[in-house]
Design an enzyme around this catalytic site. Structure first.
Site, PDB file in Angstrom:
ATOM      1  N   ASN A   7       0.888  -1.006   0.175  1.00 36.15           N
ATOM      2  CA  ASN A   7       0.160   0.030   0.098  1.00 36.15           C
ATOM      3  C   ASN A   7       0.808   1.497  -0.070  1.00 36.15           C
ATOM      4  OD1 ASN A   7      -1.816   2.139   0.444  1.00 36.15           O
ATOM      5  ND2 ASN A   7      -2.602   1.111   2.467  1.00 36.15           N
ATOM      6  N   ARG A  70      -2.474  -2.166  -3.507  1.00 34.80           N
ATOM      7  CA  ARG A  70      -3.783  -1.115  -3.147  1.00 34.80           C
ATOM      8  C   ARG A  70      -3.933  -0.176  -3.900  1.00 34.80           C
ATOM      9  NH1 ARG A  70      -5.101   3.412   1.069  1.00 34.80           N
ATOM     10  NH2 ARG A  70      -7.352   3.410   0.828  1.00 34.80           N
ATOM     11  N   HIS A 159     -13.112   2.809   0.632  1.00 33.63           N
ATOM     12  CA  HIS A 159     -12.930   2.055   1.330  1.00 33.63           C
ATOM     13  C   HIS A 159     -13.751   0.306   0.792  1.00 33.63           C
ATOM     14  CE1 HIS A 159     -13.229   5.278   4.792  1.00 33.63           C
ATOM     15  NE2 HIS A 159     -11.777   4.901   4.438  1.00 33.63           N
ATOM     16  N   HIS A 187     -17.460   1.828   8.029  1.00 29.95           N
ATOM     17  CA  HIS A 187     -16.094   1.794   8.449  1.00 29.95           C
ATOM     18  C   HIS A 187     -15.491   3.067   9.124  1.00 29.95           C
ATOM     19  CE1 HIS A 187     -11.841   1.119   7.438  1.00 29.95           C
ATOM     20  NE2 HIS A 187     -11.763   2.220   7.559  1.00 29.95           N
ATOM     21  N   ARG A 220     -11.859  15.638   8.169  1.00 27.80           N
ATOM     22  CA  ARG A 220     -12.991  15.999   7.110  1.00 27.80           C
ATOM     23  C   ARG A 220     -14.321  16.315   7.482  1.00 27.80           C
ATOM     24  NH1 ARG A 220     -11.563  10.787   3.698  1.00 27.80           N
ATOM     25  NH2 ARG A 220      -9.216  10.839   4.294  1.00 27.80           N
ATOM     26  N   VAL A 258     -10.173   9.611  18.694  1.00 26.23           N
ATOM     27  CA  VAL A 258     -11.364   9.507  19.315  1.00 26.23           C
ATOM     28  C   VAL A 258     -11.113   9.037  21.014  1.00 26.23           C
ATOM     29  CG1 VAL A 258     -13.530   8.181  19.703  1.00 26.23           C
ATOM     30  CG2 VAL A 258     -13.029   9.229  17.609  1.00 26.23           C
ATOM     31  N   GLY A 307     -14.788   2.032  15.035  1.00 24.01           N
ATOM     32  CA  GLY A 307     -15.869   1.177  15.063  1.00 24.01           C
ATOM     33  C   GLY A 307     -15.532  -0.027  15.938  1.00 24.01           C
ATOM     34  N   HIS A 309     -13.217  -0.323  18.412  1.00 18.63           N
ATOM     35  CA  HIS A 309     -12.789   0.053  19.741  1.00 18.63           C
ATOM     36  C   HIS A 309     -13.565   0.755  20.545  1.00 18.63           C
ATOM     37  CE1 HIS A 309      -9.288  -2.110  18.531  1.00 18.63           C
ATOM     38  NE2 HIS A 309      -8.964  -1.437  17.834  1.00 18.63           N
ATOM     39  N   GLU A 356      -7.637  -5.006   5.535  1.00 22.78           N
ATOM     40  CA  GLU A 356      -7.791  -4.739   4.085  1.00 22.78           C
ATOM     41  C   GLU A 356      -6.664  -5.342   3.323  1.00 22.78           C
ATOM     42  OE1 GLU A 356      -8.318  -0.819   5.527  1.00 22.78           O
ATOM     43  OE2 GLU A 356      -9.287  -0.238   3.436  1.00 22.78           O
TER      44      GLU A 356
HETATM   45  P1  ADP Z   1      -7.059   4.704   9.562  1.00 25.70           P
HETATM   46  O1  ADP Z   1      -8.352   5.185   9.088  1.00 25.70           O
HETATM   47  O2  ADP Z   1      -5.971   5.719   9.410  1.00 25.70           O
HETATM   48  O3  ADP Z   1      -6.538   3.399   8.953  1.00 25.70           O
HETATM   49  P2  ADP Z   1      -7.860   3.519  11.905  1.00 25.70           P
HETATM   50  O4  ADP Z   1      -8.869   2.657  11.145  1.00 25.70           O
HETATM   51  O5  ADP Z   1      -6.609   2.726  12.712  1.00 25.70           O
HETATM   52  O6  ADP Z   1      -7.079   4.549  10.858  1.00 25.70           O
HETATM   53  O7  ADP Z   1      -8.661   4.333  13.026  1.00 25.70           O
HETATM   54  C1  ADP Z   1      -7.921   5.382  13.717  1.00 25.70           C
HETATM   55  C2  ADP Z   1      -8.811   5.916  14.613  1.00 25.70           C
HETATM   56  O8  ADP Z   1      -9.508   4.727  15.492  1.00 25.70           O
HETATM   57  C3  ADP Z   1      -7.954   6.878  15.694  1.00 25.70           C
HETATM   58  O9  ADP Z   1      -7.897   8.291  15.141  1.00 25.70           O
HETATM   59  C4  ADP Z   1      -8.834   6.739  16.969  1.00 25.70           C
HETATM   60  O10 ADP Z   1      -9.528   7.823  17.072  1.00 25.70           O
HETATM   61  C5  ADP Z   1      -9.512   5.475  16.909  1.00 25.70           C
HETATM   62  N1  ADP Z   1      -9.394   4.410  17.832  1.00 25.70           N
HETATM   63  C6  ADP Z   1      -8.371   3.500  18.117  1.00 25.70           C
HETATM   64  N2  ADP Z   1      -8.301   3.030  18.959  1.00 25.70           N
HETATM   65  C7  ADP Z   1      -9.399   3.512  19.906  1.00 25.70           C
HETATM   66  C8  ADP Z   1      -9.995   3.080  21.087  1.00 25.70           C
HETATM   67  N3  ADP Z   1      -9.398   1.946  21.979  1.00 25.70           N
HETATM   68  N4  ADP Z   1     -11.061   3.781  21.558  1.00 25.70           N
HETATM   69  C9  ADP Z   1     -11.735   4.706  20.515  1.00 25.70           C
HETATM   70  N5  ADP Z   1     -10.929   4.997  19.666  1.00 25.70           N
HETATM   71  C10 ADP Z   1     -10.090   4.398  19.120  1.00 25.70           C
END
Ligand code: ADP
Length: 373
Positions: A7, A70, A159, A187, A220, A258, A307, A309, A356
């Site tokens: 990627n 990718r 996505h 997602h 965004r 988050v 989503g 976590h 992915e």
């Molecule tokens: P990307 O879109 O860059 O691949 P990810 O899918 O890894 O990113 O998501 C990143 C986001 O997930 C972080 O900015 C954070 O806000 C959120 N995140 C990761 N772990 C946690 C957690 N334990 N609780 C809440 N939010 C989380």
């Protein structure tokens, strides 16, 4: 079969090596072209090769069976993954105006690998491909039709690899065939998008001509009144930067992670709480819209960093959706298990980690096995 998944971004190169679809090694080379990183993508690739050799997986790239790349934008041309040849390279290049930030870097990864190992099959897997099943009424904007015909201005959606992966995984959890299921997949990562999946196919999605449309994201804006960027430009503001880099959660509360926002909200910070409310409300609205489009929904699927976590976001999203048959079980939700809906919930609520890279490896293998027949 040893498949390397790449990627390539403008300053990073993520990689994962799979053997018979089992992950062996993965990593991310960052800061390419910066003082503290490799000088260019070619040097980064050699770093990856050394890393894989160090793990004893391969001595050199020519021991790979295939490479899966990718690619962000496949336009209307690519409705599924394809084995890369000169024609495919040129088609990806022709799509650069639609994805000026992503396709050039993806292409660079492809061209370098084709030079290094010209005899090993390589496959392009497109982020847009899964959404090419959308009908005209889903992908056309209500703007002069000539703009679609001349410039390709339409909804493409992104996505796709992640939505496709979690839709298939959801079918496994529900013990049903993917083509019998209606799903709403969410997602939620730094970028975020929703997808309405009808009998295994994308019929609508929240990202559009670019990944700026739809849900509220880390930085965004997602959906806004289309006059706003016009107003910004007239006032001399940089609308592109403001809407892509300074908006979303960051614009609302100063943070885009988050985890931080949740902590602050729990500690009583009102701005952070409002940002989470706006974020969740937008998702809720899309769930309502997609429920109306699909008619019958079997499951809502949460994936991506947030989503997967954030129990808090899932609760805020699902709150009040019981009349739609979407009933969250708070105890299960807090435990982050895979099925977080109540026993009686008509619509299942699933939490499925996306992968992915694995999906790219799978699709690469499928494309090549079909070719061999
Ligand atoms: P990307 O879109 O860059 O691949 P990810 O899918 O890894 O990113 O998501 C990143 C986001 O997930 C972080 O900015 C954070 O806000 C959120 N995140 C990761 N772990 C946690 C957690 N334990 N609780 C809440 N939010 C989380």
């Amino acid at each position: 079969m040893k498949i390397l998944v790449l990627n390539a971004g403008s300053s990073s190169l993520k990689y994962a090596l799979y053997e018979n679809l089992g992950k062996r090694v993965e990593g991310n080379i960052e800061h390419i072209g910066e003082p503290n990183g490799p000088k260019d993508h070619r040097t980064a690739l050699f770093e990856i090769e050394r890393e894989l050799a160090g793990h004893g997986e391969i001595r050199a790239f020519d021991e790979l069976d295939a490479v899966g790349h990718r690619v962000v934008h496949g336009g209307e041309k690519f409705v599924e993954p394809v084995q890369i040849d000169e024609r495919v390279v040129e088609a990806i290049r022709a799509l650069i105006p639609l994805a000026p930030l992503h396709n050039p870097a993806n292409l660079q990864g492809i061209e370098l690998m084709r030079k290094l190992i010209p005899d090993i099959p390589q496959v392009a897997v497109f982020d847009t491909a899964f959404h090419q099943s959308m009908e005209e009424e889903a992908y056309l904007y209500a703007i002069p039709l000539a703009l679609y015909e001349k410039y390709g201005i339409r909804r493409y959606g992104f996505h796709g690899t992640s939505h496709a992966y979690v839709a298939k995984e959801a079918a496994k959890y529900l013990k049903r065939a993917p083509e019998t299921l209606n799903l709403i997949t969410l997602h939620l990562g730094n970028g975020a998008s929703a997808c309405a999946v009808q009998r295994g196919r994308s019929v609508d999605t929240s990202m559009g001509f670019t990944p700026l449309e739809g849900l509220v994201m880390g930085t965004r804006s997602g959906d806004i009144d289309p006059e706003i960027p016009i107003f910004m430009q007239k006032e001399g503001m940089d609308a592109d930067r403001l809407l892509n880099k300074e908006s979303g959660l960051k614009g609302l509360c100063g943070h885009n992670d988050v985890r931080t926002i949740e902590k602050m909200a729990k500690a009583g910070d009102k701005t952070s709480r409002t940002a989470l409310k706006i974020f969740s409300r937008r998702i809720k609205k899309y769930i309502g819209a997609y429920t109306a489009l699909l008619g019958n929904v079997d499951a809502v699927v949460f994936t991506g960093g947030i989503g997967e976590h954030s129990a808090m976001v899932r609760r805020m999203v699902c709150e009040g959706l019981e009349p739609l048959g979407i009933c969250l079980d708070d105890t299960k939700n807090r435990k982050n298990v895979n099925i977080v809906s109540t026993e009686g919930s008509g619509v299942k609520i699933l939490v499925i980690p996306t992968d992915e890279a694995l999906e790219i490896a799978r699709q690469t293998e499928t494309v090549l096995s079909v070719h061999k027949l």
